[in-house]
Design a protein around this motif. Structure first.
Motif, PDB file in Angstrom:
ATOM      1  N   ASN A   1      19.456 -32.009 -10.096  1.00 56.68           N
ATOM      2  CA  ASN A   1      18.681 -30.772 -10.130  1.00 56.68           C
ATOM      3  C   ASN A   1      17.207 -31.116  -9.973  1.00 56.68           C
ATOM      4  O   ASN A   1      16.508 -31.390 -10.922  1.00 56.68           O
ATOM      5  N   ALA A   2      16.683 -31.097  -8.720  1.00 55.03           N
ATOM      6  CA  ALA A   2      15.347 -31.606  -8.454  1.00 55.03           C
ATOM      7  C   ALA A   2      14.260 -30.623  -8.874  1.00 55.03           C
ATOM      8  O   ALA A   2      13.205 -31.022  -9.301  1.00 55.03           O
ATOM      9  N   GLY A   3      14.459 -29.301  -8.727  1.00 57.66           N
ATOM     10  CA  GLY A   3      13.417 -28.331  -9.056  1.00 57.66           C
ATOM     11  C   GLY A   3      12.398 -28.258  -7.939  1.00 57.66           C
ATOM     12  O   GLY A   3      12.732 -27.964  -6.798  1.00 57.66           O
ATOM     13  N   VAL A   4      11.125 -28.551  -8.252  1.00 55.37           N
ATOM     14  CA  VAL A   4      10.045 -28.548  -7.273  1.00 55.37           C
ATOM     15  C   VAL A   4       9.635 -30.000  -7.023  1.00 55.37           C
ATOM     16  O   VAL A   4       9.296 -30.711  -7.963  1.00 55.37           O
ATOM     17  N   THR A   5       9.697 -30.405  -5.759  1.00 50.73           N
ATOM     18  CA  THR A   5       9.382 -31.780  -5.387  1.00 50.73           C
ATOM     19  C   THR A   5       8.142 -31.832  -4.510  1.00 50.73           C
ATOM     20  O   THR A   5       8.066 -31.132  -3.498  1.00 50.73           O
ATOM     21  N   GLN A   6       7.175 -32.639  -4.922  1.00 54.22           N
ATOM     22  CA  GLN A   6       5.936 -32.800  -4.167  1.00 54.22           C
ATOM     23  C   GLN A   6       5.804 -34.225  -3.667  1.00 54.22           C
ATOM     24  O   GLN A   6       6.098 -35.175  -4.390  1.00 54.22           O
ATOM     25  N   THR A   7       5.355 -34.355  -2.427  1.00 54.56           N
ATOM     26  CA  THR A   7       5.029 -35.669  -1.871  1.00 54.56           C
ATOM     27  C   THR A   7       3.757 -35.581  -1.048  1.00 54.56           C
ATOM     28  O   THR A   7       3.470 -34.525  -0.448  1.00 54.56           O
ATOM     29  N   PRO A   8       2.913 -36.639  -1.022  1.00 56.27           N
ATOM     30  CA  PRO A   8       3.046 -37.854  -1.833  1.00 56.27           C
ATOM     31  C   PRO A   8       2.552 -37.625  -3.254  1.00 56.27           C
ATOM     32  O   PRO A   8       2.042 -36.557  -3.554  1.00 56.27           O
ATOM     33  N   LYS A   9       2.674 -38.591  -4.126  1.00 56.57           N
ATOM     34  CA  LYS A   9       2.154 -38.494  -5.498  1.00 56.57           C
ATOM     35  C   LYS A   9       0.678 -38.864  -5.551  1.00 56.57           C
ATOM     36  O   LYS A   9      -0.074 -38.329  -6.368  1.00 56.57           O
ATOM     37  N   PHE A  10       0.264 -39.764  -4.710  1.00 49.82           N
ATOM     38  CA  PHE A  10      -1.129 -40.200  -4.656  1.00 49.82           C
ATOM     39  C   PHE A  10      -1.531 -40.381  -3.203  1.00 49.82           C
ATOM     40  O   PHE A  10      -0.713 -40.769  -2.377  1.00 49.82           O
ATOM     41  N   ARG A  11      -2.806 -40.117  -2.923  1.00 47.29           N
ATOM     42  CA  ARG A  11      -3.291 -40.349  -1.567  1.00 47.29           C
ATOM     43  C   ARG A  11      -4.807 -40.471  -1.606  1.00 47.29           C
ATOM     44  O   ARG A  11      -5.478 -39.749  -2.341  1.00 47.29           O
ATOM     45  N   ILE A  12      -5.310 -41.410  -0.811  1.00 45.33           N
ATOM     46  CA  ILE A  12      -6.754 -41.545  -0.619  1.00 45.33           C
ATOM     47  C   ILE A  12      -7.059 -41.250   0.840  1.00 45.33           C
ATOM     48  O   ILE A  12      -6.438 -41.843   1.733  1.00 45.33           O
ATOM     49  N   LEU A  13      -7.973 -40.339   1.076  1.00 42.25           N
ATOM     50  CA  LEU A  13      -8.378 -39.960   2.433  1.00 42.25           C
ATOM     51  C   LEU A  13      -9.848 -40.274   2.637  1.00 42.25           C
ATOM     52  O   LEU A  13     -10.636 -40.264   1.677  1.00 42.25           O
ATOM     53  N   LYS A  14     -10.187 -40.490   3.886  1.00 41.06           N
ATOM     54  CA  LYS A  14     -11.602 -40.601   4.234  1.00 41.06           C
ATOM     55  C   LYS A  14     -12.116 -39.208   4.619  1.00 41.06           C
ATOM     56  O   LYS A  14     -11.356 -38.337   5.064  1.00 41.06           O
ATOM     57  N   ILE A  15     -13.403 -39.006   4.428  1.00 39.87           N
ATOM     58  CA  ILE A  15     -14.034 -37.742   4.811  1.00 39.87           C
ATOM     59  C   ILE A  15     -13.726 -37.446   6.287  1.00 39.87           C
ATOM     60  O   ILE A  15     -13.860 -38.321   7.138  1.00 39.87           O
ATOM     61  N   GLY A  16     -13.301 -36.211   6.540  1.00 42.36           N
ATOM     62  CA  GLY A  16     -13.007 -35.788   7.902  1.00 42.36           C
ATOM     63  C   GLY A  16     -11.559 -35.950   8.333  1.00 42.36           C
ATOM     64  O   GLY A  16     -11.148 -35.376   9.346  1.00 42.36           O
ATOM     65  N   GLN A  17     -10.787 -36.734   7.572  1.00 42.99           N
ATOM     66  CA  GLN A  17      -9.374 -36.882   7.906  1.00 42.99           C
ATOM     67  C   GLN A  17      -8.598 -35.618   7.511  1.00 42.99           C
ATOM     68  O   GLN A  17      -9.087 -34.781   6.741  1.00 42.99           O
ATOM     69  N   SER A  18      -7.389 -35.514   8.042  1.00 42.27           N
ATOM     70  CA  SER A  18      -6.520 -34.392   7.721  1.00 42.27           C
ATOM     71  C   SER A  18      -5.212 -34.911   7.143  1.00 42.27           C
ATOM     72  O   SER A  18      -4.836 -36.066   7.374  1.00 42.27           O
ATOM     73  N   MET A  19      -4.547 -34.064   6.360  1.00 41.89           N
ATOM     74  CA  MET A  19      -3.237 -34.443   5.851  1.00 41.89           C
ATOM     75  C   MET A  19      -2.479 -33.203   5.403  1.00 41.89           C
ATOM     76  O   MET A  19      -3.074 -32.133   5.212  1.00 41.89           O
ATOM     77  N   THR A  20      -1.178 -33.379   5.250  1.00 40.63           N
ATOM     78  CA  THR A  20      -0.329 -32.305   4.751  1.00 40.63           C
ATOM     79  C   THR A  20       0.331 -32.727   3.456  1.00 40.63           C
ATOM     80  O   THR A  20       0.928 -33.808   3.378  1.00 40.63           O
ATOM     81  N   LEU A  21       0.179 -31.891   2.432  1.00 40.20           N
ATOM     82  CA  LEU A  21       0.872 -32.100   1.166  1.00 40.20           C
ATOM     83  C   LEU A  21       2.181 -31.321   1.237  1.00 40.20           C
ATOM     84  O   LEU A  21       2.199 -30.129   1.550  1.00 40.20           O
ATOM     85  N   GLN A  22       3.253 -32.028   0.944  1.00 42.10           N
ATOM     86  CA  GLN A  22       4.573 -31.415   1.055  1.00 42.10           C
ATOM     87  C   GLN A  22       5.041 -30.857  -0.284  1.00 42.10           C
ATOM     88  O   GLN A  22       4.765 -31.421  -1.337  1.00 42.10           O
ATOM     89  N   CYS A  23       5.757 -29.732  -0.220  1.00 43.07           N
ATOM     90  CA  CYS A  23       6.348 -29.122  -1.411  1.00 43.07           C
ATOM     91  C   CYS A  23       7.686 -28.530  -1.022  1.00 43.07           C
ATOM     92  O   CYS A  23       7.773 -27.788  -0.026  1.00 43.07           O
ATOM     93  N   ALA A  24       8.710 -28.841  -1.802  1.00 44.34           N
ATOM     94  CA  ALA A  24      10.037 -28.279  -1.560  1.00 44.34           C
ATOM     95  C   ALA A  24      10.660 -27.894  -2.894  1.00 44.34           C
ATOM     96  O   ALA A  24      10.491 -28.597  -3.886  1.00 44.34           O
ATOM     97  N   GLN A  25      11.389 -26.771  -2.891  1.00 46.65           N
ATOM     98  CA  GLN A  25      12.086 -26.350  -4.107  1.00 46.65           C
ATOM     99  C   GLN A  25      13.541 -26.025  -3.752  1.00 46.65           C
ATOM    100  O   GLN A  25      13.845 -25.536  -2.665  1.00 46.65           O
ATOM    101  N   ASP A  26      14.421 -26.303  -4.715  1.00 48.04           N
ATOM    102  CA  ASP A  26      15.856 -26.103  -4.488  1.00 48.04           C
ATOM    103  C   ASP A  26      16.424 -25.040  -5.417  1.00 48.04           C
ATOM    104  O   ASP A  26      17.628 -25.040  -5.700  1.00 48.04           O
ATOM    105  N   MET A  27      15.576 -24.147  -5.909  1.00 52.57           N
ATOM    106  CA  MET A  27      16.009 -23.117  -6.845  1.00 52.57           C
ATOM    107  C   MET A  27      16.174 -21.748  -6.165  1.00 52.57           C
ATOM    108  O   MET A  27      16.378 -20.742  -6.846  1.00 52.57           O
ATOM    109  N   ASN A  28      16.015 -21.711  -4.843  1.00 47.04           N
ATOM    110  CA  ASN A  28      16.132 -20.470  -4.067  1.00 47.04           C
ATOM    111  C   ASN A  28      15.106 -19.423  -4.522  1.00 47.04           C
ATOM    112  O   ASN A  28      15.388 -18.220  -4.503  1.00 47.04           O
ATOM    113  N   HIS A  29      13.934 -19.905  -4.935  1.00 47.28           N
ATOM    114  CA  HIS A  29      12.862 -18.997  -5.327  1.00 47.28           C
ATOM    115  C   HIS A  29      12.133 -18.472  -4.097  1.00 47.28           C
ATOM    116  O   HIS A  29      11.814 -19.229  -3.180  1.00 47.28           O
TER     117      HIS A  29
END
Lengths: 113, 111
Positions: A1-29
């Motif tokens: 029963n995972a609930g809400v899963t976020q990835t990554p847990k830690f990240r260091i970015l340089k100014i101007g870079q882009s990234m996507t934070l992932q979120c998934a839930q398995d509770m059919n909310h």
């Protein structure tokens, strides 16, 4: 029963870079949320979604974008990262809007250097 | 602008005593009220929810709501060192948007 899963847990970015934070839930909310939490502060709402294809801005949306193509996934996109976006990001979901408790993921700790 | 106010603390309570945490909110139309516990470096964890005036008890925890005074409180009986954490008060307006959180009260239970 995972609930809400976020990835990554830690990240260091340089100014101007882009990234996507992932979120998934398995509770059919239907309702999903992105918050940021700065040290010693409460959580601030960035974006929220009431279902697939429907998103809306929260209190602090500038510098972020979201999409919701499925019920399960709600990614948060940072374009042109800035030091002010250094924070801990939490994704949450609930069964039915703000009258129901929200269930939180473990968070993503993001540093912009 | 909806606001939720909490005393940031730290609130220091001896082990076995009652810890009392307070919260006020600005929006009179608020409909739902939550207490979350957050350990350092962890995510918020739901402790209590309350929707109507009065008291709601769950184990060692009691939530109290007074809508006329726009006041919510959390009592922790028989406080344990494991209760040491930051407690976040959160308020919902009943709509689709998210909760409004206070900054949290840092609670320290002294053994």
């Amino acid at each position: 029963n995972a609930g809400v899963t976020q990835t990554p847990k830690f990240r260091i970015l340089k100014i101007g870079q882009s990234m996507t934070l992932q979120c998934a839930q398995d509770m059919n909310h239907n309702y999903m949320y992105w918050y940021r939490q700065d040290p010693g502060m409460g959580l601030k709402l960035i974006y929220y979604s009431v279902g697939a294809g429907i998103t809306d801005k929260g209190e602090v949306p500038n510098g972020y974008n979201v999409s919701r193509s499925t019920t399960e996934d709600f990614p948060l996109r940072l374009e042109l990262a800035a030091p002010s976006q250094t924070s801990v990001y939490f994704c949450a979901s609930s069964y039915a809007g703000s009258n129901q408790p929200q269930h939180f993921g473990d968070g993503t700790r993001l540093s912009i250097l | 602008q909806k606001e939720v106010e909490q005393n940031s603390g730290p609130l220091s309570v001896p082990e076995g005593a009652i810890a009392s945490l307070n919260c006020t909110y600005s929006d009179r139309g608020s409909q739902s009220f939550f207490w979350y516990r957050q350990y350092s470096g962890k995510s918020p964890e739901l402790i209590m929810s309350i929707y109507s005036n009065g008291d709601k008890e769950d184990g060692r925890f009691t939530a109290q709501l007074n809508k006329a005074s726009q006041y919510v409180s959390l009592l922790i009986r028989d406080s344990q060192p494991s209760d040491s954490a930051t407690y976040l008060c959160a308020v919902g307006g009943g709509g689709a948007d998210g909760l409004t959180f206070g900054k949290g009260t840092h609670l320290i239970i002294q053994p």
